[in-house]
Scaffold this active site. Structure first.
Site, PDB file in Angstrom:
ATOM      1  N   LYS A  20       0.663  -1.126   0.016  1.00  0.00           N
ATOM      2  CA  LYS A  20       0.064  -0.268  -0.003  1.00  0.00           C
ATOM      3  C   LYS A  20       0.865   1.214   0.049  1.00  0.00           C
ATOM      4  CE  LYS A  20      -2.066   2.152   3.966  1.00  0.00           C
ATOM      5  NZ  LYS A  20      -1.676   3.419   4.097  1.00  0.00           N
ATOM      6  N   ASN A  21       1.975   1.231   0.888  1.00  0.00           N
ATOM      7  CA  ASN A  21       2.792   2.569   1.259  1.00  0.00           C
ATOM      8  C   ASN A  21       3.552   2.904  -0.238  1.00  0.00           C
ATOM      9  OD1 ASN A  21       1.185   3.029   3.121  1.00  0.00           O
ATOM     10  ND2 ASN A  21       2.640   2.603   4.665  1.00  0.00           N
ATOM     11  N   ARG A  62      -4.810  10.386   4.053  1.00  0.00           N
ATOM     12  CA  ARG A  62      -3.962  11.420   4.283  1.00  0.00           C
ATOM     13  C   ARG A  62      -2.813  11.349   3.163  1.00  0.00           C
ATOM     14  NH1 ARG A  62      -2.970  14.257   8.675  1.00  0.00           N
ATOM     15  NH2 ARG A  62      -0.933  14.041   8.026  1.00  0.00           N
ATOM     16  N   CYS A 100      -5.478  13.067  12.514  1.00  0.00           N
ATOM     17  CA  CYS A 100      -6.067  11.687  12.554  1.00  0.00           C
ATOM     18  C   CYS A 100      -5.949  11.124  13.907  1.00  0.00           C
ATOM     19  CB  CYS A 100      -5.691  10.953  11.264  1.00  0.00           C
ATOM     20  SG  CYS A 100      -4.010  10.290  11.736  1.00  0.00           S
ATOM     21  N   ARG A 102      -0.113  14.712  13.153  1.00  0.00           N
ATOM     22  CA  ARG A 102       0.421  14.270  11.548  1.00  0.00           C
ATOM     23  C   ARG A 102       0.267  15.932  10.927  1.00  0.00           C
ATOM     24  NH1 ARG A 102      -1.701   8.708   9.609  1.00  0.00           N
ATOM     25  NH2 ARG A 102       0.335   8.963   8.518  1.00  0.00           N
ATOM     26  N   PRO A 103       1.090  16.696  11.402  1.00  0.00           N
ATOM     27  CA  PRO A 103       1.288  18.050  10.395  1.00  0.00           C
ATOM     28  C   PRO A 103       1.994  17.779   9.082  1.00  0.00           C
ATOM     29  CG  PRO A 103       2.879  18.291  12.397  1.00  0.00           C
ATOM     30  CD  PRO A 103       2.069  16.911  12.416  1.00  0.00           C
ATOM     31  N   VAL A 104       1.869  18.655   8.080  1.00  0.00           N
ATOM     32  CA  VAL A 104       2.432  18.447   6.657  1.00  0.00           C
ATOM     33  C   VAL A 104       3.413  19.747   6.618  1.00  0.00           C
ATOM     34  CG1 VAL A 104       0.900  17.133   5.629  1.00  0.00           C
ATOM     35  CG2 VAL A 104       0.573  19.538   5.411  1.00  0.00           C
ATOM     36  N   ASP A 105       3.863  20.415   7.854  1.00  0.00           N
ATOM     37  CA  ASP A 105       4.951  21.496   7.472  1.00  0.00           C
ATOM     38  C   ASP A 105       6.157  21.252   6.992  1.00  0.00           C
ATOM     39  OD1 ASP A 105       5.055  19.859  10.044  1.00  0.00           O
ATOM     40  OD2 ASP A 105       6.863  21.081  10.465  1.00  0.00           O
ATOM     41  N   GLN A 106       6.500  19.927   7.025  1.00  0.00           N
ATOM     42  CA  GLN A 106       8.034  19.620   6.383  1.00  0.00           C
ATOM     43  C   GLN A 106       7.475  19.445   4.892  1.00  0.00           C
ATOM     44  OE1 GLN A 106      10.775  19.644   8.064  1.00  0.00           O
ATOM     45  NE2 GLN A 106       9.293  20.106   9.672  1.00  0.00           N
ATOM     46  N   ASP A 121       3.914   0.882  12.099  1.00  0.00           N
ATOM     47  CA  ASP A 121       2.924   0.049  11.587  1.00  0.00           C
ATOM     48  C   ASP A 121       2.719  -1.230  11.751  1.00  0.00           C
ATOM     49  OD1 ASP A 121       2.114   2.387  10.206  1.00  0.00           O
ATOM     50  OD2 ASP A 121       2.684   1.871   8.120  1.00  0.00           O
ATOM     51  N   ILE A 163       6.899   7.207  17.204  1.00  0.00           N
ATOM     52  CA  ILE A 163       6.423   7.982  15.925  1.00  0.00           C
ATOM     53  C   ILE A 163       5.169   8.749  16.141  1.00  0.00           C
ATOM     54  CG2 ILE A 163       6.226   7.990  13.456  1.00  0.00           C
ATOM     55  CD1 ILE A 163       8.969   6.818  14.064  1.00  0.00           C
ATOM     56  N   ARG A 201      -8.934  -0.578   4.095  1.00  0.00           N
ATOM     57  CA  ARG A 201      -8.387   0.585   3.434  1.00  0.00           C
ATOM     58  C   ARG A 201      -6.628   0.032   3.161  1.00  0.00           C
ATOM     59  NH1 ARG A 201      -6.931   5.161   7.041  1.00  0.00           N
ATOM     60  NH2 ARG A 201      -5.660   5.225   5.097  1.00  0.00           N
TER      61      ARG A 201
HETATM   62  C1  UD1 Z   1       3.847   7.174   6.466  1.00  0.00           C
HETATM   63  C2  UD1 Z   1       2.898   5.869   6.495  1.00  0.00           C
HETATM   64  C3  UD1 Z   1       2.551   5.443   7.395  1.00  0.00           C
HETATM   65  C4  UD1 Z   1       3.478   5.389   8.608  1.00  0.00           C
HETATM   66  C5  UD1 Z   1       4.428   6.225   8.773  1.00  0.00           C
HETATM   67  C6  UD1 Z   1       5.567   6.169   9.419  1.00  0.00           C
HETATM   68  C7  UD1 Z   1       2.313   5.992   3.909  1.00  0.00           C
HETATM   69  C8  UD1 Z   1       1.275   6.364   3.205  1.00  0.00           C
HETATM   70  N1  UD1 Z   1       2.098   6.273   5.209  1.00  0.00           N
HETATM   71  O1  UD1 Z   1       3.215   8.141   7.173  1.00  0.00           O
HETATM   72  O2  UD1 Z   1       1.632   4.167   7.207  1.00  0.00           O
HETATM   73  O3  UD1 Z   1       2.996   4.906   9.866  1.00  0.00           O
HETATM   74  O4  UD1 Z   1       4.714   6.751   7.506  1.00  0.00           O
HETATM   75  O5  UD1 Z   1       6.509   5.200   9.371  1.00  0.00           O
HETATM   76  O6  UD1 Z   1       3.389   5.763   3.458  1.00  0.00           O
HETATM   77  N2  UD1 Z   1       5.653  14.950  10.868  1.00  0.00           N
HETATM   78  C9  UD1 Z   1       5.684  16.335  11.093  1.00  0.00           C
HETATM   79  N3  UD1 Z   1       5.629  17.152  10.190  1.00  0.00           N
HETATM   80  C10 UD1 Z   1       5.546  16.559   8.712  1.00  0.00           C
HETATM   81  C11 UD1 Z   1       5.279  15.171   8.423  1.00  0.00           C
HETATM   82  C12 UD1 Z   1       5.676  14.431   9.717  1.00  0.00           C
HETATM   83  O7  UD1 Z   1       5.734  16.635  12.062  1.00  0.00           O
HETATM   84  O8  UD1 Z   1       5.372  17.608   7.838  1.00  0.00           O
HETATM   85  C13 UD1 Z   1       5.861  14.083  11.927  1.00  0.00           C
HETATM   86  C14 UD1 Z   1       4.428  12.870  12.086  1.00  0.00           C
HETATM   87  O9  UD1 Z   1       3.442  13.928  12.526  1.00  0.00           O
HETATM   88  C15 UD1 Z   1       5.046  11.903  12.670  1.00  0.00           C
HETATM   89  C16 UD1 Z   1       6.527  11.777  12.099  1.00  0.00           C
HETATM   90  O10 UD1 Z   1       6.959  12.986  11.618  1.00  0.00           O
HETATM   91  O11 UD1 Z   1       5.194  12.186  14.273  1.00  0.00           O
HETATM   92  C17 UD1 Z   1       6.652  10.754  11.133  1.00  0.00           C
HETATM   93  O12 UD1 Z   1       5.585  11.004  10.093  1.00  0.00           O
HETATM   94  P1  UD1 Z   1       5.688  10.443   8.596  1.00  0.00           P
HETATM   95  O13 UD1 Z   1       6.887   9.525   8.499  1.00  0.00           O
HETATM   96  O14 UD1 Z   1       5.470  11.926   7.777  1.00  0.00           O
HETATM   97  O15 UD1 Z   1       4.465   9.881   8.425  1.00  0.00           O
HETATM   98  P2  UD1 Z   1       3.536   9.617   7.074  1.00  0.00           P
HETATM   99  O16 UD1 Z   1       4.424   9.762   6.015  1.00  0.00           O
HETATM  100  O17 UD1 Z   1       2.468  10.613   7.336  1.00  0.00           O
END
Ligand code: UD1
Length: 423
Positions: free
Chosen positions: A22-23, A94, A118, A123-127, A306, A328, A398
């Site tokens: 999936k990922n 997401r 969620c 789970r912000p997307v700031d990065q 996961d 995480i 899902r």
């Molecule tokens: C992906 C996987 C998910 C898995 C996760 C961790 C997919 C579609 N999903 O989710 O199944 O559980 O990796 O291995 O591949 N963070 C920030 N800012 C950002 C991005 C991340 O603060 O802009 C934080 C997140 O809140 C979290 C950590 O960084 O605490 C890791 O998140 P991230 O690796 O980004 O997870 P996803 O990519 O959403």
């Protein structure tokens, strides 16, 4: 609403074919937006999230043909008509944020709904945003949408504040069409990042270092069409191995990639599962009761978050006490309350759970709260005495390809039911 009815206590015996990941599939489907031609994918799993991604792409004008049973999808990104990803779809998945990088890189604009928090955390997307800004995109947050604009992205050096999987993927995709060289430092090393890089390379991208924490991308003017086979799902494989470790039996997983599962295999060996591996298969055998293990989740190659809920299910019936630390996501213990309903003895404090293994669990009605939590509950149900009814199975659908059919085929008593009140 579908539920799973499990009658616990059966050993698992036989062969399970592991599906595509999936990922890996979701980001590679989003990469279809980068291509002014066709992308032919194979080993695409039959998942609800794949359907959602195709719907999202369809609304942008990316036409797709899918043979779900054969696991093939062909995308045609030659006539994209919209660069918007609306809230109604993004809120359900997401990973939709993965269209942001490709859209702004190829079309110079994107309007993508912010996914919001969620169940498992904020789970912000700031990065993702910070990286795209570094590549020269102008980003505004307007009415709950990330609005990105750029003429052509310019290669640069990006250092992410933390290791982020989809963040790395979004920026890697964007950088394929940027002018000049982009370096992503502190990049995620997950095998799915490597798989996406391989897919992009097959489409004409120039990428080095995927699988390390420093990825270098030399931008090209355009990608071209091509074909790619999605990697095998290491989390699905790990989930079936946890199932046999908890329930006992002898499972042979085929079409899998043992090299991507080191941390999970190490923990399961420690728990007493006998493991043999070939190039594309893994056999797990368990006779007695598992032993408790301590687990700390970490970015790859550490133990995957996961896999945390599934390993907790193993600990629930193991001999001894195991400590599970989630590093995480801040709220990824929602399965604990449900496992307690099955009789598990678990104490939590913050992001640490202490699991005192018990000889048996007792079946009950439980509610799935997120994708991997559901898998943990199914495993607990396979071991519990009597009937367990797992509600809200849509979470499981899902991300797992026909899990109950695969489990039933190796001896589990498990069936999908639809209750009258839902009719
Ligand atoms: C992906 C996987 C998910 C898995 C996760 C961790 C997919 C579609 N999903 O989710 O199944 O559980 O990796 O291995 O591949 N963070 C920030 N800012 C950002 C991005 C991340 O603060 O802009 C934080 C997140 O809140 C979290 C950590 O960084 O605490 C890791 O998140 P991230 O690796 O980004 O997870 P996803 O990519 O959403």
């Amino acid at each position: 609403m579908d539920k799973l009815l499990i009658h616990g206590g059966r050993r698992l015996q036989g062969e399970v074919r592991i599906s595509g990941a999936k990922n890996a599939a979701l980001p590679i489907l989003c990469a279809g937006l980068l291509v002014p031609g066709t992308l032919e994918l194979s080993n695409v799993p039959q998942l609800h999230d794949v359907g959602t991604t195709l719907k999202l792409l369809d609304r942008m004008g990316v036409k797709s043909t899918r043979d779900a049973a054969a696991g093939t999808v062909t995308l045609d990104g030659s006539s994209v008509t919209s660069t918007e990803a609306a809230y109604d779809l993004v809120k359900t998945m997401r990973a939709s944020i993965l269209v942001l990088g490709p859209l702004v890189a190829r079309f110079g604009e994107a309007r993508v709904s912010l996914p919001g928090g969620c169940a498992i955390g904020q789970r912000p997307v700031d990065q993702h945003i910070k990286g795209l800004q570094a590549l020269g995109a102008r980003i505004d947050i307007e009415h709950g949408y990330v609005v990105a604009r750029a003429s052509r992205l310019k290669g640069t050096r990006i250092v992410t504040d933390m290791v982020t999987v989809t963040g790395t993927e979004n920026l890697m995709m964007a950088a394929t069409l940027a002018e000049g060289e982009t370096v992503i430092e502190n990049a995620a090393r997950e095998p799915e990042v490597v798989d996406l890089a391989r897919a992009l390379i097959a489409l004409g991208a120039r990428i080095h270092g995927a699988g390390t924490d420093r990825i270098v991308i030399e931008g090209v003017d355009a990608l071209h069409g091509g074909a790619y086979r999605v990697m095998s799902d290491r989390i699905e494989a790990g989930t079936f191995l946890c199932a046999v470790a908890a329930a006992g039996g002898d499972l042979r997983l085929t079409h899998c990639e043992p090299d991507t599962l080191d941390a999970t295999l190490d923990k399961l060996r420690e728990a007493g599962l006998r493991i043999e591996c070939g190039p594309d298969w893994i056999r797990g055998t368990m006779d007695g009761r598992p032993k408790s293990v301590n687990v700390r989740t970490a970015p790859y190659p550490g133990f995957a978050t996961d896999m945390q809920a599934q390993m907790m299910a193993v600990n629930c019936v193991a001999d001894g006490t195991g400590v599970i630390t989630e590093t995480i996501f801040e709220n990824r213990f929602m399965h604990v309350q449900e496992m307690r309903r099955l009789g598990a003895e678990i104490d939590t404090e913050g992001t640490t759970a202490v699991v005192r293994g018990k000889r048996g669990l007792s079946g009950a009605i439980v509610m799935a709260t997120d994708l991997r939590a559901s898998a943990g509950l199914v495993i607990a149900g396979l071991v519990a005495d009597g009937d367990t009814l797992v509600d809200r199975v849509y979470h499981l659908d899902r991300g797992y390809d026909r899990m109950e059919r695969k489990l039933a085929a190796v001896g589990a008593s498990i069936e999908r039911v639809r209750t009258v009140d839902d009719a």
